[in-house]
Write a protein that holds these residues in place. Structure first.
Motif, PDB file in Angstrom:
ATOM      1  N   GLU A 214       0.845  -1.183   0.000  1.00  0.00           N
ATOM      2  CA  GLU A 214       0.000   0.000   0.000  1.00  0.00           C
ATOM      3  C   GLU A 214       0.888   1.243   0.000  1.00  0.00           C
ATOM      4  O   GLU A 214       1.921   1.269   0.673  1.00  0.00           O
ATOM      5  CB  GLU A 214      -0.928  -0.005   1.220  1.00  0.00           C
ATOM      6  N   LYS A 215       0.467   2.251  -0.752  1.00  0.00           N
ATOM      7  CA  LYS A 215       1.326   3.425  -0.939  1.00  0.00           C
ATOM      8  C   LYS A 215       0.463   4.661  -1.169  1.00  0.00           C
ATOM      9  O   LYS A 215      -0.631   4.577  -1.720  1.00  0.00           O
ATOM     10  CB  LYS A 215       2.232   3.183  -2.161  1.00  0.00           C
ATOM     11  N   GLU A 216       0.967   5.818  -0.766  1.00  0.00           N
ATOM     12  CA  GLU A 216       0.292   7.070  -1.049  1.00  0.00           C
ATOM     13  C   GLU A 216       0.956   7.721  -2.275  1.00  0.00           C
ATOM     14  O   GLU A 216       2.167   7.905  -2.304  1.00  0.00           O
ATOM     15  CB  GLU A 216       0.353   8.026   0.151  1.00  0.00           C
ATOM     16  N   VAL A 217       0.136   8.020  -3.266  1.00  0.00           N
ATOM     17  CA  VAL A 217       0.613   8.648  -4.499  1.00  0.00           C
ATOM     18  C   VAL A 217       0.107  10.086  -4.532  1.00  0.00           C
ATOM     19  O   VAL A 217      -1.111  10.324  -4.446  1.00  0.00           O
ATOM     20  CB  VAL A 217       0.104   7.879  -5.738  1.00  0.00           C
ATOM     21  N   VAL A 218       1.019  11.045  -4.614  1.00  0.00           N
ATOM     22  CA  VAL A 218       0.651  12.463  -4.600  1.00  0.00           C
ATOM     23  C   VAL A 218       0.803  13.049  -6.002  1.00  0.00           C
ATOM     24  O   VAL A 218       1.880  12.940  -6.618  1.00  0.00           O
ATOM     25  CB  VAL A 218       1.516  13.257  -3.596  1.00  0.00           C
ATOM     26  N   VAL A 219      -0.269  13.637  -6.518  1.00  0.00           N
ATOM     27  CA  VAL A 219      -0.244  14.230  -7.862  1.00  0.00           C
ATOM     28  C   VAL A 219      -0.980  15.575  -7.834  1.00  0.00           C
ATOM     29  O   VAL A 219      -1.672  15.891  -6.862  1.00  0.00           O
ATOM     30  CB  VAL A 219      -0.924  13.313  -8.910  1.00  0.00           C
ATOM     31  N   THR A 220      -0.831  16.335  -8.909  1.00  0.00           N
ATOM     32  CA  THR A 220      -1.554  17.602  -9.055  1.00  0.00           C
ATOM     33  C   THR A 220      -2.401  17.541 -10.314  1.00  0.00           C
ATOM     34  O   THR A 220      -1.888  17.240 -11.399  1.00  0.00           O
ATOM     35  CB  THR A 220      -0.585  18.793  -9.147  1.00  0.00           C
ATOM     36  N   PHE A 221      -3.686  17.805 -10.155  1.00  0.00           N
ATOM     37  CA  PHE A 221      -4.572  17.794 -11.322  1.00  0.00           C
ATOM     38  C   PHE A 221      -4.189  18.936 -12.277  1.00  0.00           C
ATOM     39  O   PHE A 221      -3.836  20.032 -11.828  1.00  0.00           O
ATOM     40  CB  PHE A 221      -6.035  17.974 -10.888  1.00  0.00           C
ATOM     41  N   PRO A 222      -4.253  18.682 -13.583  1.00  0.00           N
ATOM     42  CA  PRO A 222      -3.960  19.747 -14.555  1.00  0.00           C
ATOM     43  C   PRO A 222      -4.902  20.936 -14.363  1.00  0.00           C
ATOM     44  O   PRO A 222      -6.036  20.769 -13.918  1.00  0.00           O
ATOM     45  CB  PRO A 222      -4.207  19.060 -15.909  1.00  0.00           C
ATOM     46  N   LYS A 223      -4.434  22.133 -14.709  1.00  0.00           N
ATOM     47  CA  LYS A 223      -5.255  23.344 -14.555  1.00  0.00           C
ATOM     48  C   LYS A 223      -6.493  23.319 -15.442  1.00  0.00           C
ATOM     49  O   LYS A 223      -7.498  23.954 -15.136  1.00  0.00           O
ATOM     50  CB  LYS A 223      -4.414  24.589 -14.847  1.00  0.00           C
ATOM     51  N   ASP A 224      -6.377  22.592 -16.576  1.00  0.00           N
ATOM     52  CA  ASP A 224      -7.521  22.525 -17.496  1.00  0.00           C
ATOM     53  C   ASP A 224      -8.334  21.245 -17.303  1.00  0.00           C
ATOM     54  O   ASP A 224      -9.051  20.817 -18.203  1.00  0.00           O
ATOM     55  CB  ASP A 224      -7.049  22.619 -18.948  1.00  0.00           C
ATOM     56  N   GLU A 234      -3.824  19.725  -5.629  1.00  0.00           N
ATOM     57  CA  GLU A 234      -3.005  18.561  -5.266  1.00  0.00           C
ATOM     58  C   GLU A 234      -3.907  17.497  -4.645  1.00  0.00           C
ATOM     59  O   GLU A 234      -4.806  17.812  -3.860  1.00  0.00           O
ATOM     60  CB  GLU A 234      -1.920  18.975  -4.274  1.00  0.00           C
ATOM     61  N   ALA A 235      -3.669  16.249  -5.023  1.00  0.00           N
ATOM     62  CA  ALA A 235      -4.480  15.147  -4.501  1.00  0.00           C
ATOM     63  C   ALA A 235      -3.583  14.021  -4.017  1.00  0.00           C
ATOM     64  O   ALA A 235      -2.500  13.796  -4.567  1.00  0.00           O
ATOM     65  CB  ALA A 235      -5.436  14.638  -5.575  1.00  0.00           C
ATOM     66  N   THR A 236      -4.049  13.325  -3.009  1.00  0.00           N
ATOM     67  CA  THR A 236      -3.329  12.155  -2.494  1.00  0.00           C
ATOM     68  C   THR A 236      -4.193  10.923  -2.735  1.00  0.00           C
ATOM     69  O   THR A 236      -5.362  10.891  -2.343  1.00  0.00           O
ATOM     70  CB  THR A 236      -3.046  12.303  -0.995  1.00  0.00           C
ATOM     71  N   PHE A 237      -3.603   9.924  -3.384  1.00  0.00           N
ATOM     72  CA  PHE A 237      -4.314   8.673  -3.635  1.00  0.00           C
ATOM     73  C   PHE A 237      -3.714   7.563  -2.772  1.00  0.00           C
ATOM     74  O   PHE A 237      -2.484   7.362  -2.765  1.00  0.00           O
ATOM     75  CB  PHE A 237      -4.194   8.276  -5.110  1.00  0.00           C
ATOM     76  N   LYS A 238      -4.575   6.861  -2.048  1.00  0.00           N
ATOM     77  CA  LYS A 238      -4.138   5.660  -1.339  1.00  0.00           C
ATOM     78  C   LYS A 238      -4.277   4.486  -2.296  1.00  0.00           C
ATOM     79  O   LYS A 238      -5.383   4.172  -2.749  1.00  0.00           O
ATOM     80  CB  LYS A 238      -4.984   5.444  -0.082  1.00  0.00           C
ATOM     81  N   VAL A 239      -3.151   3.854  -2.613  1.00  0.00           N
ATOM     82  CA  VAL A 239      -3.127   2.806  -3.641  1.00  0.00           C
ATOM     83  C   VAL A 239      -2.663   1.482  -3.038  1.00  0.00           C
ATOM     84  O   VAL A 239      -1.716   1.446  -2.251  1.00  0.00           O
ATOM     85  CB  VAL A 239      -2.177   3.210  -4.801  1.00  0.00           C
ATOM     86  N   LYS A 240      -3.359   0.415  -3.438  1.00  0.00           N
ATOM     87  CA  LYS A 240      -2.922  -0.934  -3.048  1.00  0.00           C
ATOM     88  C   LYS A 240      -2.771  -1.778  -4.307  1.00  0.00           C
ATOM     89  O   LYS A 240      -3.675  -1.841  -5.134  1.00  0.00           O
ATOM     90  CB  LYS A 240      -3.953  -1.594  -2.121  1.00  0.00           C
ATOM     91  N   LEU A 241      -1.590  -2.414  -4.448  1.00  0.00           N
ATOM     92  CA  LEU A 241      -1.328  -3.272  -5.602  1.00  0.00           C
ATOM     93  C   LEU A 241      -1.721  -4.714  -5.272  1.00  0.00           C
ATOM     94  O   LEU A 241      -1.238  -5.283  -4.299  1.00  0.00           O
ATOM     95  CB  LEU A 241       0.154  -3.218  -5.990  1.00  0.00           C
ATOM     96  N   HIS A 242      -2.597  -5.284  -6.067  1.00  0.00           N
ATOM     97  CA  HIS A 242      -2.978  -6.686  -5.883  1.00  0.00           C
ATOM     98  C   HIS A 242      -2.053  -7.603  -6.660  1.00  0.00           C
ATOM     99  O   HIS A 242      -1.509  -8.568  -6.113  1.00  0.00           O
ATOM    100  CB  HIS A 242      -4.426  -6.913  -6.331  1.00  0.00           C
TER     101      HIS A 242
END
Length: 429
Positions: A214-224, A234-242
């Motif tokens: 499990e990992k937190e992925v931090v990204v920024t949504f494009p302005k458009d 900016e958004a943080t996604f909690k991700v789990k790899l199966h």
């Protein structure tokens, strides 16, 4: 009213004359009488409003309409003198002079007409080419690729870290300022790393993850970004790899052919023939768009020399200048707004290209008539729906965009051009 006509070339004439003040006043009186029969004014019965009252209320509008009617009469008389049919006039006349004097209004208008083109020898410019044919190597590769694409995804045999290009199964949930947002979560979602289907930066951070990590992925949504609530944030996604998955192609046999073609009579040979036709069509399409079509247009433009309607060329110049302006930043754009000489230089720089584009359009139109090539509205709609399907767009939205931006005539012209060139190149044989 004395009207003179000066021929510039075979596609353009200048019509000149003086609009008599007295004649314009008579037009104003006539229009005032007509308007009085339709207007409703307090204190007067409807349809019985006197001309002097109408002129007092709408004098400026009546004068403009009267001048417009006089200009139309001048142009009509000029067309007669020049022996030009009204239906052959293209676009709107361009005013070169409109000066009010004591005697009336001195007017000069440039009128453009549809050019006449001598199409003799047009097949001389058709480029020679060898019609492509699918090789056995290409066919085998296509069959294997096709079989792999149709195979189901299965978990890879050995656990390892995610690499670029892997197909992963993940759970994810997105948060902005600690709050989960709508549409930002999914379970057992299939994502191919490197596909570019997620927000920029998301897929790269999946690389290196291990099974069940499990990992937190931090990204920024494009302005458009499509959602105003998320755009630029900016958004943080909690991700789990199966797991990581792969496609393993099954055996290519008659059973596979029956399944793919949905035909109980299908065989591998029939499937090969269809794929061979597809490869040949794709190769020919690429050859046409990248080599044959440009050569054909260039050859036709060089072969035929005729006068072009100036107003249509100017419209094309405007379109090309506007296209360049779209790519400019505000600072550069401002320099063109304040420097007329620089703007004229920009217009001059695209004029030859604009002339060639207009010339090609008239040649294609004339050749399509000669070869009896027609495109109906249903063909245009079908082409747009196919374009939408191939690009993953909403078909109805694409059609709406074309309609609202007056692009349907251009789409129709493009189809007509391809039909014409296909016939000239012998694609139908």
């Amino acid at each position: 009213m004395k009207v003179t006509v000066k021929k510039i070339d075979d596609a353009n004439v200048v019509v000149s004359g003086t609009l008599d003040t007295k004649a314009i006043e008579e037009n104003v009186d006539k229009l005032a009488v007509q308007a009085g029969k339709e207007l409703k004014v307090d204190g007067f019965r409807q349809g019985k409003v006197p001309p002097h009252v109408v002129k007092k209320l709408h004098g400026e509008k009546l004068e403009q309409d009267a001048e417009g009617e006089a200009v139309r009469e001048l142009i009509d008389e000029g067309l007669k003198k020049a022996k030009i049919k009204p239906e052959d006039m293209l676009g709107q006349p361009v005013f070169k002079k409109y000066e009010k004097t004591d005697k009336g209004i001195d007017v000069e208008v440039e009128v453009s007409t549809r050019p006449e083109i001598d199409l003799e020898g047009y097949m001389d410019v058709v480029p020679k080419y060898t019609k492509p044919k699918a090789t056995k190597k290409e066919l085998d590769a296509k069959m294997k690729e096709f079989a792999a694409q149709q195979a189901p995804f299965t978990k890879i045999a050995r656990k390892r870290a995610v690499k670029d290009g892997d197909t992963t199964m993940i759970d994810f949930e997105g948060f902005v300022d600690g709050v989960a947002f709508e549409g930002g979560a999914a379970e057992k979602f299939i994502l191919k790393v490197g596909s570019g289907s997620f927000i920029p930066g998301f897929e790269e951070q999946i690389i290196g993850m291990q099974y069940e990590e499990e990992k937190e992925v931090v990204v920024t949504f494009p302005k458009d970004y499509g959602s105003e609530d998320l755009a630029g944030k900016e958004a943080t996604f909690k991700v789990k790899l199966h797991e990581i998955q792969e496609q393993k192609a099954g055996e290519i046999d008659d059973a596979f052919a029956k399944k793919i073609l949905n035909d109980e009579k299908a065989t591998v040979k029939v499937l090969e023939e269809k794929l061979e036709s597809q490869i040949t069509s794709e190769t020919l399409s690429k050859l046409y768009n990248e080599e044959l079509k440009p050569k054909l247009i260039e050859g036709l433009v060089k072969k035929f020399d005729f006068a072009l309607p100036n107003n249509i060329v100017d419209q094309e110049v405007d379109a090309k200048v506007n296209a360049k302006a779209q790519a400019m930043d505000e600072k550069e754009l401002e320099t063109y707004k304040t420097d007329i000489k620089k703007l004229d230089e920009l217009r001059d720089s695209v004029r030859d290209e604009a002339r060639d584009s207009v010339k090609a359009t008239f040649i294609v139109d004339a050749l399509a008539k000669k070869e009896k090539i027609e495109v109906d509205d249903q063909e245009v709609m079908s082409a747009l729906y196919y374009q939408a399907m191939m690009s993953g767009q909403d078909a109805q939205e694409l059609v709406k965009y074309y309609q609202e931006n007056n692009l349907m005539p251009a789409a129709k012209m493009g189809l007509m051009e391809d039909k014409l060139f296909g016939k000239m190149l012998g694609f139908d044989k």
